[in-house]
Motif scaffolding. Structure first.
Motif, short mmCIF file in Angstrom:
data_model
loop_
_atom_site.label_atom_id
_atom_site.label_comp_id
_atom_site.label_asym_id
_atom_site.label_seq_id
_atom_site.Cartn_x
_atom_site.Cartn_y
_atom_site.Cartn_z
N LEU A 151 12.98 -29.70 -3.10
CA LEU A 151 11.93 -28.69 -3.10
C LEU A 151 10.55 -29.30 -3.35
N ALA A 152 9.59 -28.94 -2.50
CA ALA A 152 8.21 -29.37 -2.69
C ALA A 152 7.58 -28.59 -3.84
N PRO A 153 6.56 -29.14 -4.49
CA PRO A 153 5.86 -28.39 -5.55
C PRO A 153 5.38 -27.04 -5.03
N GLY A 154 5.64 -25.99 -5.81
CA GLY A 154 5.25 -24.66 -5.41
C GLY A 154 6.17 -24.01 -4.39
N GLY A 155 7.27 -24.70 -4.03
CA GLY A 155 8.18 -24.18 -3.03
C GLY A 155 9.07 -23.06 -3.57
N ARG A 156 9.83 -22.47 -2.67
CA ARG A 156 10.68 -21.34 -3.00
C ARG A 156 12.12 -21.63 -2.61
N VAL A 157 13.03 -21.05 -3.38
CA VAL A 157 14.46 -21.17 -3.11
C VAL A 157 15.03 -19.77 -2.88
N LEU A 158 15.83 -19.64 -1.84
CA LEU A 158 16.59 -18.41 -1.61
C LEU A 158 18.06 -18.76 -1.80
N VAL A 159 18.67 -18.16 -2.79
CA VAL A 159 20.04 -18.50 -3.15
C VAL A 159 20.82 -17.23 -3.41
N SER A 160 22.13 -17.32 -3.27
CA SER A 160 22.97 -16.14 -3.54
C SER A 160 24.27 -16.57 -4.17
N ASP A 161 24.89 -15.61 -4.83
CA ASP A 161 26.21 -15.85 -5.42
C ASP A 161 26.81 -14.51 -5.82
N GLY A 162 28.07 -14.53 -6.16
CA GLY A 162 28.73 -13.32 -6.60
C GLY A 162 28.47 -13.03 -8.07
N PHE A 163 28.76 -11.81 -8.48
CA PHE A 163 28.76 -11.44 -9.90
C PHE A 163 29.76 -10.30 -10.06
N TRP A 164 30.13 -10.00 -11.29
CA TRP A 164 31.06 -8.90 -11.54
C TRP A 164 30.28 -7.63 -11.87
N GLN A 165 30.44 -6.61 -11.03
CA GLN A 165 29.80 -5.33 -11.32
C GLN A 165 30.54 -4.58 -12.42
N HIS A 166 31.83 -4.82 -12.54
CA HIS A 166 32.67 -4.25 -13.58
C HIS A 166 33.67 -5.32 -14.00
N PRO A 167 34.22 -5.22 -15.21
CA PRO A 167 35.19 -6.22 -15.65
C PRO A 167 36.32 -6.39 -14.64
N PRO A 168 36.58 -7.62 -14.19
CA PRO A 168 37.58 -7.83 -13.15
C PRO A 168 38.99 -7.96 -13.72
N SER A 169 39.95 -7.79 -12.87
CA SER A 169 41.33 -8.08 -13.23
C SER A 169 41.55 -9.58 -13.20
N ASN A 170 42.61 -10.02 -13.86
CA ASN A 170 42.95 -11.45 -13.82
C ASN A 170 43.20 -11.90 -12.38
N GLU A 171 43.78 -11.02 -11.58
CA GLU A 171 44.05 -11.35 -10.18
C GLU A 171 42.76 -11.57 -9.41
N ALA A 172 41.74 -10.74 -9.69
CA ALA A 172 40.46 -10.89 -9.01
C ALA A 172 39.78 -12.20 -9.38
N VAL A 173 39.84 -12.56 -10.66
CA VAL A 173 39.25 -13.84 -11.10
C VAL A 173 39.98 -15.01 -10.45
#
Length: 244
Positions: free
Chosen positions: A131-153
């Protein structure tokens, strides 16, 4: 049929390869491409759809895409040629973590590829190297909206809730300047599209030796989504700058 071929089929009708609608993609790109943006890098670019949209949006941008899949890169090259932007797109077959650019980039993208780096913060560490100085990063990832089951993890991996995810990014020295949490419609559209496209391919190629396997894969993925993680999994995209 290997995973790369399955992915290329599954995403024919949803080339962004993430649960994001076209309007969301356009807004995130507009927030990422500042007026002074000239060089854009996508770490884990796949078929290059993010870069292709950036190049068709901004005639003054040059782009580099990095991916390990020769099939995906070949498709990106064909699409760039068809859209008239091939001369401004450089493609590199390499592990994203091994890529070394000659110059820094004004924008670094990595959407839906955090698993390749081992998580969101390692992805940001990789992006920062380019990344250059002053640059921007567009990144994504998952998150848990509600507590997951062990199977989901076990199926999707370890994630935090939304607030904790953003807190960790901020604590790592980044400042969010925009973001998007994928809507239920976007999440559902993505799953219906990818599972449905696989199923359609299998039904339209009954004599192909891989037909039964592809149909089984489509049915299994749809069942996993509906029964295991539909009500718990979320998807977060962030536009970031360094605080320093």
């Amino acid at each position: 049929m290997d995973r790369e071929q399955l992915s290329l089929i599954a995403h024919r009708e949803h080339p962004i390869k993430s649960p994001l609608g076209d309007d969301s993609v356009q807004r995130l790109l507009e927030r990422s491409l500042s007026p002074g943006t000239r060089r854009v890098l996508d770490l884990g670019c796949g078929t290059g759809e993010w870069l292709l949209r950036a190049l068709t949006t901004r005639a003054d941008v040059l782009a580099d895409g990095v991916d390990i899949s020769p099939g995906a890169l070949a498709q990106a090259a064909r699409a760039a040629e068809a859209r008239g932007v091939r001369d401004r797109l450089r493609l590199h077959q390499s592990k994203a973590e091994d890529f070394a650019g000659a110059e820094p980039f004004d924008v670094v993208l990595s959407v839906g590829a955090a698993h390749a780096f081992g998580g969101l913060l390692p992805t940001l560490a990789a992006a920062r190297r380019h990344l250059a100085p002053g640059g921007r990063v567009l990144v994504s990832d998952g998150f848990w909206q509600h507590p997951p089951s062990n199977e989901a993890v076990e199926m999707l991996g370890e994630f935090d809730d939304l607030a904790t995810t953003v807190d960790k990014v901020v604590a790592d020295g980044w400042t969010p300047i925009d973001g998007h949490v994928s809507t239920r419609q976007e999440l559902d559209d993505y799953e219906w599209s990818t599972c449905g496209t696989l199923a359609t391919w299998a039904l339209e190629h009954p004599d192909d030796p891989d037909s039964a396997t592809v149909l089984t894969t489509a049915n299994q993925r749809r069942a996993e989504w509906l029964h295991t993680y539909r009500d718990t999994f979320g998807f977060l995209s962030l536009v970031l700058r360094r605080a320093d």
